[in-house]
Design a protein around this motif. Structure first.
Motif, PDB file in Angstrom:
ATOM      1  N   ARG A 154     101.167  87.149  60.188  1.00 27.18           N
ATOM      2  CA  ARG A 154     100.279  87.592  61.263  1.00 27.18           C
ATOM      3  C   ARG A 154     101.102  88.022  62.466  1.00 27.18           C
ATOM      4  NH1 ARG A 154      94.866  85.669  60.237  1.00 27.18           N
ATOM      5  NH2 ARG A 154      94.924  84.345  58.378  1.00 27.18           N
ATOM      6  N   GLY A 155     100.824  89.221  62.961  1.00 26.06           N
ATOM      7  CA  GLY A 155     101.543  89.749  64.107  1.00 26.06           C
ATOM      8  C   GLY A 155     100.831  89.464  65.410  1.00 26.06           C
ATOM      9  N   GLU A 156     101.414  89.936  66.498  1.00 30.51           N
ATOM     10  CA  GLU A 156     100.851  89.743  67.828  1.00 30.51           C
ATOM     11  C   GLU A 156      99.718  90.741  68.061  1.00 30.51           C
ATOM     12  OE1 GLU A 156     102.494  89.221  72.435  1.00 30.51           O
ATOM     13  OE2 GLU A 156     103.822  89.896  70.814  1.00 30.51           O
ATOM     14  N   GLY A 157      98.700  90.326  68.845  1.00 30.75           N
ATOM     15  CA  GLY A 157      97.586  91.194  69.164  1.00 30.75           C
ATOM     16  C   GLY A 157      96.441  91.038  68.185  1.00 30.75           C
ATOM     17  N   PHE A 158      95.560  92.048  68.136  1.00 34.41           N
ATOM     18  CA  PHE A 158      94.454  92.042  67.186  1.00 34.41           C
ATOM     19  C   PHE A 158      94.982  92.386  65.788  1.00 34.41           C
ATOM     20  CE2 PHE A 158      92.222  92.855  71.187  1.00 34.41           C
ATOM     21  CZ  PHE A 158      91.200  91.912  71.110  1.00 34.41           C
ATOM     22  N   GLY A 159      94.454  91.717  64.789  1.00 35.95           N
ATOM     23  CA  GLY A 159      94.927  91.985  63.437  1.00 35.95           C
ATOM     24  C   GLY A 159      93.937  91.582  62.373  1.00 35.95           C
ATOM     25  N   LEU A 160      94.191  92.089  61.191  1.00 41.00           N
ATOM     26  CA  LEU A 160      93.423  91.745  59.999  1.00 41.00           C
ATOM     27  C   LEU A 160      94.250  90.761  59.193  1.00 41.00           C
ATOM     28  CD1 LEU A 160      90.852  92.490  58.322  1.00 41.00           C
ATOM     29  CD2 LEU A 160      92.269  94.199  57.166  1.00 41.00           C
ATOM     30  N   GLY A 161      93.688  89.604  58.943  1.00 43.40           N
ATOM     31  CA  GLY A 161      94.414  88.574  58.212  1.00 43.40           C
ATOM     32  C   GLY A 161      94.253  88.708  56.722  1.00 43.40           C
ATOM     33  N   HIS A 162      94.029  87.588  56.063  1.00 42.05           N
ATOM     34  CA  HIS A 162      93.991  87.539  54.606  1.00 42.05           C
ATOM     35  C   HIS A 162      92.571  87.845  54.133  1.00 42.05           C
ATOM     36  CE1 HIS A 162      96.353  86.325  51.070  1.00 42.05           C
ATOM     37  NE2 HIS A 162      95.227  85.857  50.584  1.00 42.05           N
ATOM     38  N   THR A 163      92.200  89.125  54.124  1.00 39.46           N
ATOM     39  CA  THR A 163      90.865  89.536  53.729  1.00 39.46           C
ATOM     40  C   THR A 163      90.829  89.772  52.221  1.00 39.46           C
ATOM     41  OG1 THR A 163      90.350  90.501  55.883  1.00 39.46           O
ATOM     42  CG2 THR A 163      89.126  91.333  53.992  1.00 39.46           C
ATOM     43  N   GLU A 164      89.910  89.098  51.533  1.00 44.23           N
ATOM     44  CA  GLU A 164      89.877  89.114  50.072  1.00 44.23           C
ATOM     45  C   GLU A 164      88.629  89.802  49.540  1.00 44.23           C
ATOM     46  OE1 GLU A 164      90.105  85.242  48.443  1.00 44.23           O
ATOM     47  OE2 GLU A 164      92.019  84.725  49.380  1.00 44.23           O
ATOM     48  N   ILE A 165      88.793  90.500  48.426  1.00 44.63           N
ATOM     49  CA  ILE A 165      87.691  91.004  47.616  1.00 44.63           C
ATOM     50  C   ILE A 165      87.946  90.512  46.196  1.00 44.63           C
ATOM     51  CG2 ILE A 165      86.422  93.021  46.815  1.00 44.63           C
ATOM     52  CD1 ILE A 165      87.604  94.560  49.186  1.00 44.63           C
ATOM     53  N   SER A 166      87.034  89.732  45.666  1.00 40.85           N
ATOM     54  CA  SER A 166      87.285  89.099  44.373  1.00 40.85           C
ATOM     55  C   SER A 166      86.116  89.308  43.421  1.00 40.85           C
ATOM     56  CB  SER A 166      87.543  87.599  44.545  1.00 40.85           C
ATOM     57  OG  SER A 166      86.399  86.963  45.083  1.00 40.85           O
ATOM     58  N   MET A 167      86.444  89.360  42.145  1.00 44.00           N
ATOM     59  CA  MET A 167      85.456  89.427  41.066  1.00 44.00           C
ATOM     60  C   MET A 167      85.860  88.425  39.988  1.00 44.00           C
ATOM     61  SD  MET A 167      84.590  93.481  40.540  1.00 44.00           S
ATOM     62  CE  MET A 167      86.281  93.896  40.102  1.00 44.00           C
ATOM     63  N   SER A 168      84.864  87.779  39.409  1.00 46.37           N
ATOM     64  CA  SER A 168      85.139  86.843  38.324  1.00 46.37           C
ATOM     65  C   SER A 168      83.934  86.773  37.405  1.00 46.37           C
ATOM     66  CB  SER A 168      85.459  85.450  38.867  1.00 46.37           C
ATOM     67  OG  SER A 168      84.342  84.913  39.558  1.00 46.37           O
ATOM     68  N   ALA A 169      84.200  86.481  36.143  1.00 54.07           N
ATOM     69  CA  ALA A 169      83.115  86.386  35.165  1.00 54.07           C
ATOM     70  C   ALA A 169      83.633  85.717  33.902  1.00 54.07           C
ATOM     71  CB  ALA A 169      82.555  87.769  34.823  1.00 54.07           C
ATOM     72  N   ASN A 170      82.716  85.111  33.162  1.00 54.98           N
ATOM     73  CA  ASN A 170      83.031  84.635  31.827  1.00 54.98           C
ATOM     74  C   ASN A 170      83.048  85.835  30.884  1.00 54.98           C
ATOM     75  OD1 ASN A 170      83.127  81.878  32.503  1.00 54.98           O
ATOM     76  ND2 ASN A 170      80.903  81.758  32.428  1.00 54.98           N
ATOM     77  N   ILE A 171      84.160  86.025  30.198  1.00 56.63           N
ATOM     78  CA  ILE A 171      84.289  87.135  29.255  1.00 56.63           C
ATOM     79  C   ILE A 171      83.460  86.851  28.003  1.00 56.63           C
ATOM     80  CG2 ILE A 171      85.946  88.402  27.836  1.00 56.63           C
ATOM     81  CD1 ILE A 171      88.023  87.630  30.092  1.00 56.63           C
ATOM     82  N   ASP A 172      83.531  85.646  27.520  1.00 61.48           N
ATOM     83  CA  ASP A 172      82.667  85.134  26.465  1.00 61.48           C
ATOM     84  C   ASP A 172      82.671  83.625  26.608  1.00 61.48           C
ATOM     85  OD1 ASP A 172      85.153  84.382  25.364  1.00 61.48           O
ATOM     86  OD2 ASP A 172      85.253  86.204  24.157  1.00 61.48           O
ATOM     87  N   ASP A 173      82.336  82.889  25.539  1.00 56.68           N
ATOM     88  CA  ASP A 173      82.316  81.432  25.653  1.00 56.68           C
ATOM     89  C   ASP A 173      83.705  80.819  25.547  1.00 56.68           C
ATOM     90  OD1 ASP A 173      82.596  82.155  23.016  1.00 56.68           O
ATOM     91  OD2 ASP A 173      81.462  80.438  22.243  1.00 56.68           O
ATOM     92  N   LYS A 174      84.744  81.646  25.431  1.00 58.75           N
ATOM     93  CA  LYS A 174      86.111  81.131  25.285  1.00 58.75           C
ATOM     94  C   LYS A 174      87.043  81.516  26.425  1.00 58.75           C
ATOM     95  CE  LYS A 174      85.841  81.234  20.238  1.00 58.75           C
ATOM     96  NZ  LYS A 174      84.442  81.679  20.201  1.00 58.75           N
ATOM     97  N   PHE A 175      86.724  82.599  27.178  1.00 62.05           N
ATOM     98  CA  PHE A 175      87.638  83.081  28.212  1.00 62.05           C
ATOM     99  C   PHE A 175      86.893  83.405  29.507  1.00 62.05           C
ATOM    100  CE2 PHE A 175      89.815  84.157  24.246  1.00 62.05           C
ATOM    101  CZ  PHE A 175      91.074  83.626  24.480  1.00 62.05           C
ATOM    102  N   HIS A 176      87.618  83.242  30.615  1.00 57.61           N
ATOM    103  CA  HIS A 176      87.131  83.553  31.956  1.00 57.61           C
ATOM    104  C   HIS A 176      88.148  84.478  32.612  1.00 57.61           C
ATOM    105  CE1 HIS A 176      85.102  82.877  35.801  1.00 57.61           C
ATOM    106  NE2 HIS A 176      86.276  82.655  36.359  1.00 57.61           N
TER     107      HIS A 176
END
Length: 382
Positions: free
Chosen positions: A46-68
């Motif tokens: 993080r720098g000095e002044g106004f800034g954008l920190g750790h902004t996340e966009i995430s996706m998750s799902a069960n692929i089937d009954d064995k994997f995520h």
């Protein structure tokens, strides 16, 4: 009888329409992190002044009954530059026997207590100086993880990781699989109101030993960039990194909504840092240590406050022909924060940091931060 009921319940979930919907409908979540800061902390993102920190966009799902599957991208701004990073891209097993779990792809390493948690879940603006010096704030990498949770009354988890180690490499051409970690986590309840967890971690870095230094530019009289490094790589590396962590949590009758207290501490030791040809150099470090202690108290559902103190040893090195000049460094940080939670998904935090190091005078850094989440929001780790 209890185990049979649990097995039946899990089986009914796996064949239910609600579970089937998760196979084709990924959960999408966004975490917004913005701030204003009147200075900089060492080895900070993080720098000095106004800034954008750790902004996340995430996706998750069960692929089937064995994997995520999970995909997490991160946006960070440093001045005029904006970074788009892939922090997590992995698949993991859901139905392995005997408490086994296998994860493959890019993920947060299990080393230590905080590292496998997303930074927006932290109680302070940034990770402790120990993490920022030895692990690049939060160490994520490409590789494979195998975890085993033992079938015991006490929580016991064993873990092993094999990782590329690119963010922890001190050489240009090293081993393709450069980092191996082993972890042990044990935990239990003291009572209905308090619980604890203790962990031991070891990280072997085959590419961590420094074998050369860049030539010093005499035309530049400025200090090294130790204080203004926004890299996600660790500030110093070595062949072996050891860690120990302890966490104790208290809440009346286990109800964390109204009041709770969390005390945590971690210690890290880095050794085998320099190639043997530098062992006799003045100020050549044999070992580097770092630690922090932290306490956070939520005194109402909407307000919490916390204190944290940490130290981290490091060094700076420059080559002058055949001679190498090494300088020992030690950072100290004291943090005090006050946070208001509009809900479980919104936090506004004010933090004061007193920063001391050997390369410049003491700094007083004030940060005002917001962290807002919408969409899917996974459960937080212990």
């Amino acid at each position: 009888m209890k185990k049979k009921l649990v097995s039946l319940a899990i089986g009914s979930i796996l064949v239910s329409p609600a579970f089937a919907n998760t196979l084709s409908n990924p959960q999408i979540g966004v975490v917004l992190d913005g701030y204003y800061q009147n200075g900089e902390r060492n080895n900070s993102e993080r720098g000095e002044g106004f800034g954008l920190g750790h902004t996340e966009i995430s996706m998750s799902a069960n692929i089937d009954d064995k994997f995520h599957g999970v995909l997490t991208t991160v946006l960070e701004a440093h001045g005029d530059e904006t970074e788009l990073l892939l922090e997590e891209v992995f698949v993991e097993t859901l139905a392995m026997p005997y408490g086994l779990n296998i994860r493959a792809g890019r993920f947060l390493s299990d080393f230590g207590y905080l590292n496998n948690q997303h930074v927006h879940t932290d109680s302070f603006v940034e990770r402790p100086i120990a993490y920022r010096t030895f692990l690049g704030s939060h160490y994520y990498d490409d590789g494979l993880r195998v975890n085993l949770v033992l079938p015991t009354d006490m929580y016991v988890k064993l873990g092993f990781e094999a990782l590329s180690g690119s963010k922890m490499s001190a050489v240009e051409d090293g081993a393709e699989v450069g980092v191996y970690t082993t972890t042990l986590k044990v935990g239990d309840d003291f009572s209905a109101s308090s619980s604890w967890q203790f962990g031991l971690s070891y990280l072997r870095n085959d590419n961590g030993k420094t074998k050369s230094f860049e030539e010093h530019d005499h035309s530049d009289d400025s200090d090294h960039d130790h204080d203004h490094d926004h890299s996600h790589a660790s500030a110093v590396t070595g062949s072996n990194l050891y860690g120990a962590d302890f966490v104790w949590k208290w809440a009346p009758d286990g109800n964390y909504k109204y009041r709770n207290l969390t005390l945590s501490a971690e210690y890290m030791l880095l050794n085998n840092i320099l190639d043997s040809k530098y062992k006799g150099a003045e100020n050549a470090p044999d070992n580097l240590a770092a630690y922090y202690v932290s306490g956070v108290y939520r005194f109402t559902p909407s307000w919490s406050t916390g204190l944290r103190y940490g130290e981290a040893e490091s060094y700076d090195g420059h080559a002058h022909g055949d001679h190498v000049h090494l300088t020992s460094l030690k950072d100290r940080e004291f943090d005090a924060m006050l946070a208001w939670n509009s809900s479980h998904f919104g936090t506004v935090r004010a933090q004061y940091s007193r920063v001391e190091n050997q390369s410049k005078e003491t700094d007083n850094v004030f940060t005002l931060q917001y962290v807002m989440t919408f969409g899917a929001h996974g459960a937080h780790a212990f």
